[in-house]
Write a protein that holds these residues in place. Sequence first.
Motif, PDB file in Angstrom:
ATOM      1  N   MET A  38       0.832  -1.207   0.000  1.00 18.71           N
ATOM      2  CA  MET A  38       0.000   0.000   0.000  1.00 18.71           C
ATOM      3  C   MET A  38       0.862   1.252   0.000  1.00 18.71           C
ATOM      4  O   MET A  38       0.560   2.226  -0.713  1.00 18.71           O
ATOM      5  CB  MET A  38      -0.919  -0.009   1.220  1.00 18.71           C
ATOM      6  CG  MET A  38      -2.023  -1.054   1.169  1.00 18.71           C
ATOM      7  SD  MET A  38      -3.169  -0.919   2.558  1.00 18.71           S
ATOM      8  CE  MET A  38      -3.861   0.694   2.269  1.00 18.71           C
ATOM      9  N   TYR A 100      -7.598   6.557  -6.416  1.00 16.03           N
ATOM     10  CA  TYR A 100      -6.960   5.592  -5.505  1.00 16.03           C
ATOM     11  C   TYR A 100      -8.008   4.791  -4.736  1.00 16.03           C
ATOM     12  O   TYR A 100      -7.902   3.567  -4.607  1.00 16.03           O
ATOM     13  CB  TYR A 100      -6.044   6.328  -4.534  1.00 16.03           C
ATOM     14  CG  TYR A 100      -5.432   5.430  -3.491  1.00 16.03           C
ATOM     15  CD1 TYR A 100      -4.433   4.517  -3.820  1.00 16.03           C
ATOM     16  CD2 TYR A 100      -5.866   5.487  -2.161  1.00 16.03           C
ATOM     17  CE1 TYR A 100      -3.885   3.690  -2.861  1.00 16.03           C
ATOM     18  CE2 TYR A 100      -5.321   4.661  -1.201  1.00 16.03           C
ATOM     19  CZ  TYR A 100      -4.318   3.760  -1.557  1.00 16.03           C
ATOM     20  OH  TYR A 100      -3.779   2.930  -0.613  1.00 16.03           O
ATOM     21  N   LYS A 104      -8.587   0.764  -4.972  1.00 13.72           N
ATOM     22  CA  LYS A 104      -8.512  -0.078  -3.776  1.00 13.72           C
ATOM     23  C   LYS A 104      -9.827  -0.808  -3.525  1.00 13.72           C
ATOM     24  O   LYS A 104      -9.842  -1.999  -3.204  1.00 13.72           O
ATOM     25  CB  LYS A 104      -8.161   0.785  -2.562  1.00 13.72           C
ATOM     26  CG  LYS A 104      -7.940  -0.010  -1.276  1.00 13.72           C
ATOM     27  CD  LYS A 104      -7.506   0.890  -0.141  1.00 13.72           C
ATOM     28  CE  LYS A 104      -8.640   1.786   0.300  1.00 13.72           C
ATOM     29  NZ  LYS A 104      -8.294   2.574   1.523  1.00 13.72           N
ATOM     30  N   SER A 107     -10.298  -3.656  -5.936  1.00 15.61           N
ATOM     31  CA  SER A 107      -9.471  -4.812  -5.569  1.00 15.61           C
ATOM     32  C   SER A 107     -10.109  -5.618  -4.447  1.00 15.61           C
ATOM     33  O   SER A 107     -10.120  -6.856  -4.472  1.00 15.61           O
ATOM     34  CB  SER A 107      -8.077  -4.338  -5.156  1.00 15.61           C
ATOM     35  OG  SER A 107      -7.448  -3.631  -6.197  1.00 15.61           O
TER      36      SER A 107
END
Length: 544
Positions: A38, A100, A104, A107
């Motif tokens: 990360m 972002y 994220k 995912s």
Amino acid sequence: MTFKSTIFNKSEDQGLYYSEEYNVYVYFGLICAVFFTMTLSVLLLYNFFVAASVELHKNMFHCIIRTPISFLDNNPVGKILNRFSKDVNNSDDLLPINFYISLKTFSLIAGICVLQAILCPYVLILMLLLSIIFYAISTIHSRVLKGIKLMEGKSRSPVFSHLSVSLYGLTTIRAFEAEHKFKSTFSKYQDKHTATWIVYLALNRCLSVYGYIICYINVLITVIIFILSIYPDDAGSQIGLVMSYGVLFVLYFPLLIRYSSEVNFQMNSVKRILNYSKLKSEASYESSCDKKPPADWPQKGEIHFDNVSLQYSKDKNIVLKNLTFCIHPGEKIGIVGRTGAGKSSIIASLFRMIEPSGTITIDGIDTKDIGLRDLRSKISIIPQDPMLFNGPLRRNIDPFNEYSEEKLWQAIEEVQLKEVISTLPGGLDTHLSEGGRNFSVGERQLICLARTILRQNKILVMDEATANIDKRTDSCIQKIIREKFKSCTVLTIAHRLHTIIDSDRILVLVNGKLEEFDMPYKLLKNVNGTFYNLIKSTGVTSMD
């Protein structure tokens, strides 16, 4: 039909795989891997977006600086400010974080879907059906949201334009007691923008509601599938796992919808910036080596127009029509004509603000063959609205720091401002407010004249420079020009005919055509001439 999952079945020989120490190390290793992954991803995305934003802003600013003046005339300042404020803010601040979070969240949702598919492959069919349904819904909403977002962007520009105009003309607004009118106009623009923004937010939330409904349907049907497809002894553990990840799915899926749609619409800001990064540029700023004029060019100041025509854009009328005339070195030329005759267009073509057709030569050199820097730096101009910038007075008189302080004071003394500037607390370092408003209009015009005296160019253009000042300052400027620019070629555009009546020759324009061009006394002898009628229309006093 049942599906037996063996992922969580314990073997009789557990070995090191199931030892508590091994699990702790694995868990700690996974946490470290996630942390470093990360951190690395955030740093990479940060550097990527910073580099992209800097490049976008640099390209847009370069294109705005180099774009022809016609673009600035046709686009309000609020629209341009909107690009450099709201759109740049979106690409700098909002787009990176939304991208972002979207990446994220996607995912995480992909991981949840993979886990559920491993536990029960039949869930893939459900996910496919729900994805098709949501895609259809989001496509319809996206079209509407995109239109609303464009309307919101367009309705924001008038707010900036009206505010900038109001601030610039605040003294005039107060003088005419027009505060209420400007307030009501601003409120109207603001209400229109707010209305479109509220519709955008409402439609965005509506899409999130559909996302929640799809999520709950997904969790409900997934649990039913697991109950029907696994043995009773494994139902509790696997259903609990599915439910826990189903809750995460419900939480993250609407976030994915929200932030992905924000990314999609904030890319409109990037698109608008890219459009401003592809603006048509002016001609070359620097002269090529083989066509660069001499350092002392022009030495005489002879100007020749040969069949020059000018059109501001293809959808507008031709403002200059086949002008052909010659201005001899050192001549003082007055340019007159009614509004719209093309007086200022001659200046625009001389400076190549708009590229004219035909040929304009200065001392035998075609202006189209040299760079804009070499051309414009060799012609001095005193405009109708004196242009001063924020900063020290010294920098306004000598922008490129080319002259000594002694020469600066000499130029100031020649325009009769030495006494005024000497009494200022900072002298030459006095800070000028926006547009030089801490000076009167006449003083600002004299400061521009001092800047012109320092340049000592052979050609001087006065574009209605005395239209907004009193007769005393007008007479002062005319006297300085006669004394300091004796050997220079001077082109004067004036509303007051008495300021150009002592010119060597007067050029009379009518609808973009050269009507008369001769000495003043000869033009006044022609009682049927255009210049005579212009003088006559000003009154008996001017005729005398």
